[in-house]
Motif scaffolding. Sequence first.
Motif, PDB file in Angstrom:
ATOM      1  N   LYS A  19       0.836  -1.200   0.000  1.00  0.00           N
ATOM      2  CA  LYS A  19       0.000   0.000   0.000  1.00  0.00           C
ATOM      3  C   LYS A  19       0.871   1.251   0.000  1.00  0.00           C
ATOM      4  N   CYS A  20       0.596   2.143  -0.938  1.00  0.00           N
ATOM      5  CA  CYS A  20       1.392   3.360  -1.081  1.00  0.00           C
ATOM      6  C   CYS A  20       1.132   4.329   0.078  1.00  0.00           C
ATOM      7  N   HIS A  21       2.085   5.195   0.335  1.00  0.00           N
ATOM      8  CA  HIS A  21       2.019   6.065   1.495  1.00  0.00           C
ATOM      9  C   HIS A  21       0.965   7.160   1.376  1.00  0.00           C
ATOM     10  N   TYR A  22       0.473   7.431   0.170  1.00  0.00           N
ATOM     11  CA  TYR A  22      -0.528   8.470  -0.036  1.00  0.00           C
ATOM     12  C   TYR A  22      -1.924   7.901  -0.223  1.00  0.00           C
ATOM     13  N   CYS A  23      -2.058   6.570  -0.234  1.00  0.00           N
ATOM     14  CA  CYS A  23      -3.305   5.932  -0.646  1.00  0.00           C
ATOM     15  C   CYS A  23      -4.326   5.883   0.489  1.00  0.00           C
ATOM     16  N   ASP A  24      -5.544   6.403   0.193  1.00  0.00           N
ATOM     17  CA  ASP A  24      -6.646   6.266   1.142  1.00  0.00           C
ATOM     18  C   ASP A  24      -7.806   5.494   0.515  1.00  0.00           C
ATOM     19  N   GLU A 200      -6.358  12.004   5.250  1.00  0.00           N
ATOM     20  CA  GLU A 200      -6.342  11.441   6.598  1.00  0.00           C
ATOM     21  C   GLU A 200      -6.271   9.915   6.538  1.00  0.00           C
ATOM     22  N   GLY A 201      -5.557   9.338   7.512  1.00  0.00           N
ATOM     23  CA  GLY A 201      -5.469   7.888   7.587  1.00  0.00           C
ATOM     24  C   GLY A 201      -4.352   7.291   6.762  1.00  0.00           C
ATOM     25  N   THR A 202      -3.583   8.134   6.078  1.00  0.00           N
ATOM     26  CA  THR A 202      -2.468   7.642   5.268  1.00  0.00           C
ATOM     27  C   THR A 202      -1.148   7.829   6.010  1.00  0.00           C
ATOM     28  N   VAL A 203      -0.127   7.124   5.536  1.00  0.00           N
ATOM     29  CA  VAL A 203       1.216   7.289   6.096  1.00  0.00           C
ATOM     30  C   VAL A 203       1.664   8.738   5.970  1.00  0.00           C
ATOM     31  N   PHE A 204       1.371   9.344   4.817  1.00  0.00           N
ATOM     32  CA  PHE A 204       1.792  10.730   4.599  1.00  0.00           C
ATOM     33  C   PHE A 204       1.097  11.693   5.566  1.00  0.00           C
ATOM     34  N   HIS A 205      -0.130  11.412   5.908  1.00  0.00           N
ATOM     35  CA  HIS A 205      -0.840  12.298   6.830  1.00  0.00           C
ATOM     36  C   HIS A 205      -0.180  12.266   8.207  1.00  0.00           C
ATOM     37  N   THR A 206       0.204  11.067   8.634  1.00  0.00           N
ATOM     38  CA  THR A 206       0.910  10.934   9.912  1.00  0.00           C
ATOM     39  C   THR A 206       2.222  11.708   9.890  1.00  0.00           C
ATOM     40  N   LYS A 207       2.966  11.582   8.783  1.00  0.00           N
ATOM     41  CA  LYS A 207       4.238  12.298   8.672  1.00  0.00           C
ATOM     42  C   LYS A 207       4.031  13.808   8.634  1.00  0.00           C
ATOM     43  N   LEU A 208       2.951  14.240   7.979  1.00  0.00           N
ATOM     44  CA  LEU A 208       2.659  15.670   7.916  1.00  0.00           C
ATOM     45  C   LEU A 208       2.410  16.220   9.318  1.00  0.00           C
ATOM     46  N   LEU A 209       1.644  15.492  10.114  1.00  0.00           N
ATOM     47  CA  LEU A 209       1.364  15.927  11.478  1.00  0.00           C
ATOM     48  C   LEU A 209       2.634  15.959  12.326  1.00  0.00           C
ATOM     49  N   GLN A 210       3.581  15.096  11.992  1.00  0.00           N
ATOM     50  CA  GLN A 210       4.847  15.036  12.720  1.00  0.00           C
ATOM     51  C   GLN A 210       5.877  16.037  12.194  1.00  0.00           C
ATOM     52  N   GLY A 211       5.510  16.762  11.140  1.00  0.00           N
ATOM     53  CA  GLY A 211       6.439  17.712  10.534  1.00  0.00           C
ATOM     54  C   GLY A 211       7.549  17.044   9.763  1.00  0.00           C
TER      55      GLY A 211
END
Length: 390
Positions: A19-24, A200-211
Amino acid sequence: MVIESPRSIYIHIPFCSHKCHYCDFTAYVVGGQPVDEYLDALDEEMAWTVQETPPETIDTIFIGGGTPTVLDVKQMERLLRSIRRYFPNWSDQMEYTVEANPGTTEKEKLAVMMAGGVNRISFGAQTFRSDLLSNIGRVHSVADIGQSVETARQVGIDNISLDLMFGLPQQSVADMEEAIREGLALKPEHFSVYSLKVEEGTVFHTKLLQGKLPLPSEEDELMMYQLTRERLQTAGYSQYEVSNFAHPGKESRHNATYWKNNAYYGLGAGAHGYTRGVRHVNVKGVGEYIRRCAKGRPIAETLDVSRMEAMENEMILGLRLAEGVQEAHFYDRFGIPLDGVFGKVLTQLQNKNLLENEMGRWFLTEKGLLFGNDVFSAFLGEGIDHGVGR
């Protein structure tokens, strides 16, 4: 309002190798998944669906995912056979697309696809820089892209689309220029070029929140889009939709179903459909989907689309197309003049140089193309309600 019978089918295969990091999207790593049982259930859903809404002549089929080409040869053959059994009447100009990841399309599988009627493949290339592919969670290599396109052409599938993305973490304008150059070298008939949206719910969203997601600036992202438009149009591809470019006659007819707000069947876990003025979404979980299909249609939610909502959708979706929205077509579909519903907002957008009207055809200006979301959102709740309700 005219209620149409579907002439298009979307079928969802919710399995991927990774599953890709941007995929929702509704997608699950295929290892350990009950793929054959899922295909059993999909067959059952087709049976329930055509019993409720008998098909007419089918113009387009699109198998998406997930990654449909993670199915093995026998599974792919079985799926295509089921589709033909339940939807046997195809138009002479049938467009039959399968989404594919580069590296998942060996020659035997492609031959089976072509024998089953598939005549168009959409490859998710995304970028031609190896480290960027890795950073976004793609598992194919740059070499896989060209090899997969070549193999498809060898078996006789001669309508190829490439997906590219811009606005990726650590992507530069020069990277995008290289991706376009490499993509053009493969001579596909069609390009879909999308900006990254962090959901929301993607790997990238988590990384975005973490800066920890180093995205390009808005200025660079705009430059990537403008560069894409310039290079592809110079190379002979017409921009027929906000994010899509094609050689003449190779526009995606299936996607036009959505943009023109027409009816379509939606089959598979998490799939959306639109029939008889009702939108629906299926249950997402594979296990729940399989259980539900044994008893009936696996619908999680339905929405009756009011006349006003249909008119809003007509504008929001139709204006994505270069051809725009025809006043005559709007009147034929809804029985009311376009300016009688949206006259105020049309005038406002025209005065802002975001929309243009030419012989009864409304379409985005050059400025409007760059601020499309502002244009589309302007139609929400802005129609004059002539007693039609929402």
